[in-house]
Scaffold this active site. Structure first.
Site, mmCIF file in Angstrom:
data_model
loop_
_atom_site.group_PDB
_atom_site.id
_atom_site.type_symbol
_atom_site.label_atom_id
_atom_site.label_comp_id
_atom_site.label_asym_id
_atom_site.label_seq_id
_atom_site.Cartn_x
_atom_site.Cartn_y
_atom_site.Cartn_z
ATOM 1 N N ASP A 137 26.920 32.735 -46.925
ATOM 2 C CA ASP A 137 25.625 33.354 -46.655
ATOM 3 C C ASP A 137 25.233 33.192 -45.177
ATOM 4 O OD1 ASP A 137 23.248 34.634 -47.223
ATOM 5 O OD2 ASP A 137 22.648 33.271 -48.823
ATOM 6 N N ASP B 280 19.724 41.733 -51.963
ATOM 7 C CA ASP B 280 18.988 40.824 -52.850
ATOM 8 C C ASP B 280 18.156 41.615 -53.846
ATOM 9 O OD1 ASP B 280 19.948 38.475 -51.902
ATOM 10 O OD2 ASP B 280 18.248 38.045 -50.587
HETATM 11 C C1 DGJ Z 1 20.101 34.813 -49.735
HETATM 12 C C2 DGJ Z 1 21.076 35.478 -50.659
HETATM 13 O O1 DGJ Z 1 21.081 36.859 -50.437
HETATM 14 C C3 DGJ Z 1 20.718 35.142 -52.097
HETATM 15 O O2 DGJ Z 1 21.558 35.792 -52.971
HETATM 16 C C4 DGJ Z 1 20.775 33.645 -52.275
HETATM 17 O O3 DGJ Z 1 22.087 33.194 -52.128
HETATM 18 C C5 DGJ Z 1 19.861 32.963 -51.291
HETATM 19 N N1 DGJ Z 1 20.128 33.380 -49.943
HETATM 20 C C6 DGJ Z 1 19.974 31.464 -51.373
HETATM 21 O O4 DGJ Z 1 19.253 30.835 -50.417
#
Ligand code: DGJ
Length: 719
Positions: free
Chosen positions: A475, A545
């Protein structure tokens, strides 16, 4: 496929496309043609000089101005006073450089670009490469233009290298990966804008006089401007017309520009964003631009996308997972965020295994003292309060339940409240003496520093070495502000953003090759770094997301313009559970499928539905992952949408139809299928239809006044 040099013309061609560059008697390179395959090209029209009193002549030729000619790679300082492809600042402060033709090379295969991601050829027969070397002899500046054409893909890969042989240092202020002049301006362009949760929104604009385009200054390719653009004939659509795709294999600051001038010439450029970019090149050094991947189709957007899909799936993505379907996953994030403990996670994994999931992913919250987003980034060791028996126990138990175990990291970041910050407060990107700007309470590590890259490689590797982790979610949740590196001299601060990306690529290359069997998925608050550069290292990306199925149809439609289904993470989430369950599943099955919700809270009926969904996905994932995708509706104007995947051998297909915008009453839609064998029969729900009927008369879809979806499975049957 071949590359020929005849009549001062370089002609790159395969069975469908041609790309032509002509050398003038002064040694300037003219861009003459890119489009449908032609034979024995001649360019009288394109090269007609249009000099006027406002233009400058070329040295040695009166009434001959480069400004009114279609240039292949114009430098600043000559008689072309339009936007240059490259700007080089010499030791004496001059920016006037005029590289002219010196030599060329043609060879089988495709070279890779040192330290940068790029499309590759698996052998010397599937692609051919042309290198044209230009030289400004007076200043000692060499330029190599690279072109590769493929036998089986209607794509040309371009990149540029500048070599400093001036005897002194120089600065590169701008280096586009591609610059291309079109000899008319009757075009529209499509780009993918967005924000967090709203990535890859397609916008269609008419090209107008002057300068237009988009860029990123945020350190990543960004949610705001995907590094991709289509230039298309005004009448082109999904199925017809000339379309020209420009895609940049780069994950940092980029700029795409169209400059429509007053001579009916239109210049298109893409490359590293010249904003705040300045690269010091010592004598004897060279600098390579990222690669631009250009795809032409005379059959509209759909055909262009299918070329990108297959090229990126098979000749950009690499590694063990390239040709494998991806496991159905269950991710802990939307179900419990930071609020995790061993028992809860084991309950998730157990339920996931009962439902048919194949991979359990422990997302954020497992390390340091991370109970919210204010702490611990950089401390990649397990939180024993939450996981008293460690990651190893959790991974083993997950494996015992029949699932692979996966883990989340955000390695490029540092929290002020962390052990790492106590030891290395100077490792974050910031200006000494100024308070840097936080985002999600975190800061970006300075990847221009070798010791920081080594720390990240070691920290991630030691976790992956000690536990059976078969999937990693990598991430990256903020942009780069306060851009300054204590590691770089004042006259090298303009290198920071590109050096960050180079550091990242070095880390990714090391970690992914050290753990070749791990499936890596990149993420940047969803699709903030969904680009070909990341796909070279990690064959899939978390698309957004936002997993609201209605919002997702547009996000996935836009993403699919350049990127294949097998590169898109798509999950049924708690948000999707607010709708009809089939809708969320149907939309998420357009990518690498999974679940993100508290599965332990599902009713028995809901569990049965999910079991059936997972079974269905396992039946169709070969087709979705490796088949050809056809978008059947126009996402922007239709109230419903539909798409389909057809297996390469046309034996099977999956059609998905979604009622998207709620209409006041049910309405009937006729949907024409695509890509089938028109001479064969297909079975749909026990009835048989000929391919020609399905593609010309079509199928009926009742567009509901509720948000719903319908999926159809097609199987070829003997006549
Ligand atoms: C951002 C990501 O896009 C989410 O899926 C998740 O992993 C969060 N970060 C966790 O902090």
């Amino acid at each position: 496929m071949a590359i020929e040099f005849d009549n001062y013309t370089f002609h790159l061609f395969n069975k469908n496309i041609s790309y032509c560059v002509k050398l003038t008697d002064l040694g300037d390179l003219m861009h003459c043609y890119w489009g449908k395959r032609v034979d024995r090209p001649i360019f009288e029209y394109a090269l007609m000089p249009r000099a006027s009193v406002t233009t400058c002549d070329s040295v040695g030729k009166e009434n001959y101005s480069l400004e009114a000619l279609p240039m292949e790679y114009p430098f600043y300082g000559t008689s072309d006073l339009r936007e240059p492809a490259a700007v080089v600042e010499l030791a004496n402060g001059s920016r006037v450089v005029e590289p002219r033709f010196e030599s060329y090379k043609i060879y089988g295969g495709k070279p890779q670009i040192d330290g940068l991601p790029a499309v590759y050829a698996e052998n010397d027969t599937e692609a051919q490469t042309l290198e044209i070397t230009l030289c400004d002899k007076a200043e000692g500046i060499k330029v190599i233009l690279f072109y590769t054409i493929f036998e089986d893909f209607d794509a040309i890969c371009r990149s540029t290298k500048i070599i400093n042989e001036s005897g002194k240092h120089i600065y590169i202020d701008k280096i586009a990966s591609v610059s291309m002049d079109f000899t008319n301006d009757n075009y529209k362009y499509i780009h993918l804008y967005g924000t967090h949760g709203k990535e890859c929104q397609p916008e269609v604009c008419d090209v107008h006089k002057g300068t237009q385009g988009f860029d990123s200054k945020r350190g990543t390719s960004s949610h705001f401007a995907n590094p991709f653009m289509v230039l298309a004939d005004k009448s082109a659509d999904e199925n017809t017309g000339d379309v020209y795709g420009f895609s940049l294999a780069y994950s940092g600051n980029h700029r795409f520009e169209i400059i429509d001038d007053n001579y009916e010439l239109m210049r298109v450029q893409a490359g590293i964003n010249p904003f705040n970019f300045k690269w010091k090149l010592e004598n004897g050094e060279s600098f390579s631009s990222p690669e631009a991947v250009l795809v032409y189709s005379k059959n509209g957007l759909g055909d262009m996308s299918r070329t990108y899909h297959k090229l990126y799936r098979t000749r950009l993505c690499r590694g063990t997972w390239r040709d494998k379907v991806r496991p159905v996953l269950l991710n802990s994030w939307e179900g419990s965020a930071f609020n995790i403990d061993e028992q809860k996670l084991l309950n998730y994994a157990k339920k996931g295994s009962e439902l048919g999931a194949e991979l359990f992913v422990l997302d954020d919250g497992w390390f340091g003292t991370r109970n919210d987003d204010t702490t611990s980034l950089g401390d990649w060791f397990v939180n024993k309060n939450k996981l008293p028996n460690g990651l190893e126990f959790l991974a083993n138990e997950t494996n015992r339940l029949g699932l692979k175990f996966g883990l989340w990291f955000e390695p490029e970041m540092i929290s002020e409240q962390s052990e790492l910050f106590k030891k290395h407060p100077d490792w974050r990107i910031c200006v000494p003496g100024r308070t840097p700007h936080p985002a999600r309470n975190q800061y970006v590590l300075d990847l221009t520093r070798d010791e920081v890259c080594d720390y990240i490689i070691d920290a991630v590797s030691s976790v992956l070495e000690s536990v059976n982790i078969e999937y990693v979610k990598w991430d990256m949740n903020r942009s780069i502000s306060d851009a300054y590196s204590a590691n770089l001299a004042p006259d090298r601060q303009g290198e920071l953003m590109h050096r960050y990306v180079l550091g990242l690529y070095k880390i990714l290359e090391t970690v992914t090759s050290r753990f070749p069997n791990v499936l890596f998925e990149s993420c940047s608050s969803g699709g903030g770094r969904f680009d070909p550069g990341m796909l070279y290292y990690m064959p899939q990306t978390w698309t957004s997301d936002n997993s609201d199925p209605i919002a997702r149809t547009t996000i996935q439609y836009g993403t699919s313009l350049a990127y294949p289904a097998i590169s898109m993470g798509a999950h049924f989430s708690a948000t999707a559970a607010r709708y009809d369950f089939d809708l969320g599943a149907a939309v998420a099955m357009a990518g690498n499928y999974g679940y993100e919700l508290d599965v332990t809270k599902l009713s028995n009926d809901q569990c049965e539905i999910i079991k059936r969904q997972i079974e269905l996905y396992k039946n169709i994932r070969e087709i979705v992952s490796f088949g050809n995708q056809y978008r059947l509706t126009d996402d922007v104007s239709d109230t419903y949408c539909a798409w389909m995947y057809v297996s390469e051998n046309q034996e099977a297909a999956v059609v998905t139809m979604v009622s998207k915008w709620v209409e006041p009453a049910e309405s009937k839609k006729r949907i024409l299928l695509k890509g089938l064998d028109e001479n064969s029969l297909y079975e749909i729900n026990g009835k048989s239809y000929s391919g020609s009927v399905l593609m010309n008369i079509g199928i009926e879809y009742v567009n509901s006044f509720r948000n719903t979806a319908k999926m159809l499975l097609l199987k070829k049957i003997d006549k």
